[in-house]
Design a protein around this motif. Structure first.
Motif, mmCIF file in Angstrom:
data_model
loop_
_atom_site.group_PDB
_atom_site.id
_atom_site.type_symbol
_atom_site.label_atom_id
_atom_site.label_comp_id
_atom_site.label_asym_id
_atom_site.label_seq_id
_atom_site.Cartn_x
_atom_site.Cartn_y
_atom_site.Cartn_z
ATOM 1 N N UNK A 283 -4.639 -11.961 -19.018
ATOM 2 C CA UNK A 283 -5.269 -12.817 -20.031
ATOM 3 C C UNK A 283 -5.739 -14.142 -19.440
ATOM 4 N N UNK A 284 -6.319 -14.065 -18.235
ATOM 5 C CA UNK A 284 -6.919 -15.230 -17.603
ATOM 6 C C UNK A 284 -5.952 -16.187 -16.938
ATOM 7 N N UNK A 285 -4.660 -15.843 -16.896
ATOM 8 C CA UNK A 285 -3.665 -16.742 -16.308
ATOM 9 C C UNK A 285 -2.808 -16.007 -15.296
ATOM 10 N N UNK A 286 -2.313 -16.744 -14.317
ATOM 11 C CA UNK A 286 -1.382 -16.171 -13.358
ATOM 12 C C UNK A 286 -0.002 -16.115 -14.006
ATOM 13 N N UNK A 287 0.532 -14.897 -14.135
ATOM 14 C CA UNK A 287 1.831 -14.715 -14.782
ATOM 15 C C UNK A 287 2.931 -14.394 -13.774
ATOM 16 N N UNK A 288 2.549 -14.179 -12.519
ATOM 17 C CA UNK A 288 3.514 -13.848 -11.466
ATOM 18 C C UNK A 288 2.864 -14.130 -10.127
ATOM 19 N N UNK A 289 3.628 -14.691 -9.216
ATOM 20 C CA UNK A 289 3.148 -14.820 -7.846
ATOM 21 C C UNK A 289 4.330 -14.684 -6.894
ATOM 22 N N UNK A 290 4.040 -14.238 -5.700
ATOM 23 C CA UNK A 290 5.053 -14.095 -4.658
ATOM 24 C C UNK A 290 4.361 -14.277 -3.311
ATOM 25 N N UNK A 291 5.140 -14.670 -2.325
ATOM 26 C CA UNK A 291 4.567 -14.842 -0.994
ATOM 27 C C UNK A 291 5.536 -14.360 0.073
ATOM 28 N N UNK A 292 4.973 -14.161 1.236
ATOM 29 C CA UNK A 292 5.723 -13.752 2.417
ATOM 30 C C UNK A 292 6.604 -12.536 2.141
ATOM 31 N N UNK A 293 7.879 -12.615 2.459
ATOM 32 C CA UNK A 293 8.781 -11.466 2.338
ATOM 33 C C UNK A 293 9.153 -11.146 0.885
ATOM 34 N N UNK A 294 8.821 -12.017 -0.042
ATOM 35 C CA UNK A 294 9.104 -11.758 -1.459
ATOM 36 C C UNK A 294 8.069 -10.821 -2.087
ATOM 37 N N UNK A 295 6.996 -10.515 -1.365
ATOM 38 C CA UNK A 295 5.969 -9.616 -1.880
ATOM 39 C C UNK A 295 6.510 -8.192 -1.872
ATOM 40 N N UNK A 296 6.522 -7.569 -3.053
ATOM 41 C CA UNK A 296 6.969 -6.176 -3.143
ATOM 42 C C UNK A 296 6.330 -5.509 -4.349
ATOM 43 N N UNK B 125 0.816 -1.215 0.000
ATOM 44 C CA UNK B 125 0.000 0.000 0.000
ATOM 45 C C UNK B 125 0.852 1.269 0.000
ATOM 46 N N UNK B 126 1.942 1.279 0.741
ATOM 47 C CA UNK B 126 2.815 2.464 0.794
ATOM 48 C C UNK B 126 3.460 2.767 -0.552
ATOM 49 N N UNK B 127 3.749 1.731 -1.328
ATOM 50 C CA UNK B 127 4.465 1.904 -2.589
ATOM 51 C C UNK B 127 3.555 1.908 -3.818
ATOM 52 N N UNK B 128 2.286 1.660 -3.629
ATOM 53 C CA UNK B 128 1.353 1.507 -4.748
ATOM 54 C C UNK B 128 1.309 2.759 -5.620
ATOM 55 N N UNK B 129 1.178 2.536 -6.919
ATOM 56 C CA UNK B 129 1.048 3.617 -7.879
ATOM 57 C C UNK B 129 -0.020 3.212 -8.896
ATOM 58 N N UNK B 130 -1.126 3.941 -8.905
ATOM 59 C CA UNK B 130 -2.231 3.618 -9.813
ATOM 60 C C UNK B 130 -1.826 3.681 -11.279
ATOM 61 N N UNK B 131 -0.777 4.444 -11.590
ATOM 62 C CA UNK B 131 -0.342 4.574 -12.986
ATOM 63 C C UNK B 131 0.191 3.265 -13.551
ATOM 64 N N UNK B 132 0.437 2.289 -12.697
ATOM 65 C CA UNK B 132 0.888 0.979 -13.170
ATOM 66 C C UNK B 132 -0.200 0.299 -14.012
ATOM 67 N N UNK B 133 -1.457 0.677 -13.781
ATOM 68 C CA UNK B 133 -2.555 0.133 -14.582
ATOM 69 C C UNK B 133 -3.026 -1.233 -14.129
ATOM 70 N N UNK C 190 7.925 -3.415 -6.206
ATOM 71 C CA UNK C 190 8.964 -3.443 -7.238
ATOM 72 C C UNK C 190 8.895 -4.745 -8.045
ATOM 73 N N UNK C 191 8.692 -5.865 -7.364
ATOM 74 C CA UNK C 191 8.549 -7.149 -8.050
ATOM 75 C C UNK C 191 7.335 -7.168 -8.950
ATOM 76 N N UNK C 192 6.250 -6.597 -8.457
ATOM 77 C CA UNK C 192 5.035 -6.500 -9.263
ATOM 78 C C UNK C 192 5.264 -5.633 -10.490
ATOM 79 N N UNK C 193 5.932 -4.504 -10.318
ATOM 80 C CA UNK C 193 6.235 -3.621 -11.444
ATOM 81 C C UNK C 193 7.011 -4.359 -12.540
ATOM 82 N N UNK C 194 8.001 -5.126 -12.142
ATOM 83 C CA UNK C 194 8.797 -5.866 -13.120
ATOM 84 C C UNK C 194 7.955 -6.890 -13.862
ATOM 85 N N UNK C 195 6.997 -7.500 -13.167
ATOM 86 C CA UNK C 195 6.157 -8.525 -13.784
ATOM 87 C C UNK C 195 5.155 -7.926 -14.760
ATOM 88 N N UNK C 196 4.739 -6.697 -14.490
ATOM 89 C CA UNK C 196 3.762 -6.044 -15.368
ATOM 90 C C UNK C 196 4.437 -5.706 -16.663
#
Length: 109
Positions: free
Chosen positions: A88-101, A44-52, A103-109
């Protein structure tokens, strides 16, 4: 950050359809877990709506069966906390626990 609450298994069909237009984030959160609270706060602290990305929030304690259905529909073994990026209906990235970030989401998008 405006979370869309994931409260029914039927919403998974909507998420799959929506993910053809824009990526969807599912955040699986355990309200009784300090690691989950930390991961949620960091996102939530790092979220940016512009990521789409449209974010969905799943309260695992209140909606455990939905998590089981997510595992079945998207083929990702359940963990908590956990994020899944749906495109497109499929999971293209997942992370759990301390790997959730964000920045990681941004790279996956």
């Amino acid at each position: 950050m405006n979370w869309n609450k994931l409260t029914s298994e039927a919403q998974l069909d909507t998420i799959k359809a929506e993910s053809a237009k824009h990526p969807i984030l599912i955040f699986k959160h355990s309200t009784s877990c300090s690691i989950s609270h930390m991961a949620l706060s960091r996102m939530e602290r790092n979220w940016n709506d512009q990521l789409g990305v449209k974010p969905y929030y799943l309260d695992l304690l209140a909606n455990r069966p939905i998590s089981k259905e997510i595992e079945s529909v998207f083929g990702v073994e359940h963990e908590s906390p956990q994020v899944l990026l749906i495109r497109n209906g499929e999971c293209v990235y997942d992370a759990s626990h301390m790997a959730i970030s964000f920045a990681g989401l941004q790279q996956a998008v």
